[in-house]
Design a protein around this motif. Structure first.
Motif, mmCIF file in Angstrom:
data_model
loop_
_atom_site.group_PDB
_atom_site.id
_atom_site.type_symbol
_atom_site.label_atom_id
_atom_site.label_comp_id
_atom_site.label_asym_id
_atom_site.label_seq_id
_atom_site.Cartn_x
_atom_site.Cartn_y
_atom_site.Cartn_z
ATOM 1 N N ARG A 4 0.832 -1.203 0.000
ATOM 2 C CA ARG A 4 0.000 0.000 0.000
ATOM 3 C C ARG A 4 0.870 1.258 0.000
ATOM 4 N N LEU A 43 2.322 1.759 -3.458
ATOM 5 C CA LEU A 43 1.334 2.311 -4.387
ATOM 6 C C LEU A 43 1.134 3.811 -4.168
ATOM 7 N N LEU A 44 1.135 4.243 -2.904
ATOM 8 C CA LEU A 44 1.006 5.674 -2.614
ATOM 9 C C LEU A 44 2.209 6.450 -3.145
ATOM 10 N N ASP A 45 3.395 5.880 -3.002
ATOM 11 C CA ASP A 45 4.601 6.533 -3.523
ATOM 12 C C ASP A 45 4.547 6.636 -5.046
ATOM 13 N N GLN A 46 4.075 5.580 -5.709
ATOM 14 C CA GLN A 46 3.956 5.611 -7.161
ATOM 15 C C GLN A 46 2.940 6.656 -7.612
ATOM 16 N N ARG A 47 1.840 6.763 -6.877
ATOM 17 C CA ARG A 47 0.824 7.759 -7.217
ATOM 18 C C ARG A 47 1.368 9.178 -7.058
ATOM 19 N N ASP A 48 2.135 9.415 -5.997
ATOM 20 C CA ASP A 48 2.742 10.731 -5.805
ATOM 21 C C ASP A 48 3.711 11.053 -6.934
ATOM 22 N N GLN A 104 3.575 9.909 -10.007
ATOM 23 C CA GLN A 104 2.793 10.171 -11.210
ATOM 24 C C GLN A 104 2.182 11.568 -11.180
ATOM 25 N N LEU A 105 1.699 11.996 -10.006
ATOM 26 C CA LEU A 105 1.131 13.334 -9.900
ATOM 27 C C LEU A 105 2.202 14.405 -10.112
ATOM 28 N N ARG A 155 2.931 14.550 -13.812
ATOM 29 C CA ARG A 155 1.838 15.211 -14.526
ATOM 30 C C ARG A 155 1.924 16.725 -14.348
#
Length: 98
Positions: free
Chosen positions: A35, A38-43, A45-46, A49
């Protein structure tokens, strides 16, 4: 988990706790680590972007400045370009201060 207990309790390394844990506890630990990953990957990606949008906005402003100067609106294009460059410098200065 990284805080060392005070008193007579002996400090255990987190890896040692994982090695001594039963299979159910290991599964919970692995699920939590997944988990967090996944949070690190989402950060990431943001952040990517945001950088992409920044490049698009920068190119659009620079193109509009060049277009204004090329079509005979030299003062407007120059003012827009100077204000844009000043805003970029301010954003970079504030971003480095944090």
């Amino acid at each position: 988990m990284s805080e060392r207990p005070t008193g007579n309790d002996r400090y255990k390394d987190p890896l040692q706790v994982y090695a001594e844990a039963d299979p159910q506890t290991r599964a919970v630990i692995e699920k939590e680590l997944d988990r967090i990953d996944l949070l690190d990957q989402r950060d990431a990606q943001l952040n990517a972007r945001g950088l992409n949008y920044g490049v698009v906005v920068t190119l659009a402003f620079l193109f509009s400045c060049v277009y204004l100067v090329a079509t005979g609106h030299g003062v407007e294009g120059t003012v827009l370009g100077v204000m844009f460059i000043a805003a970029l410098v301010a954003i970079l200065a504030v971003g480095r201060r944090r």
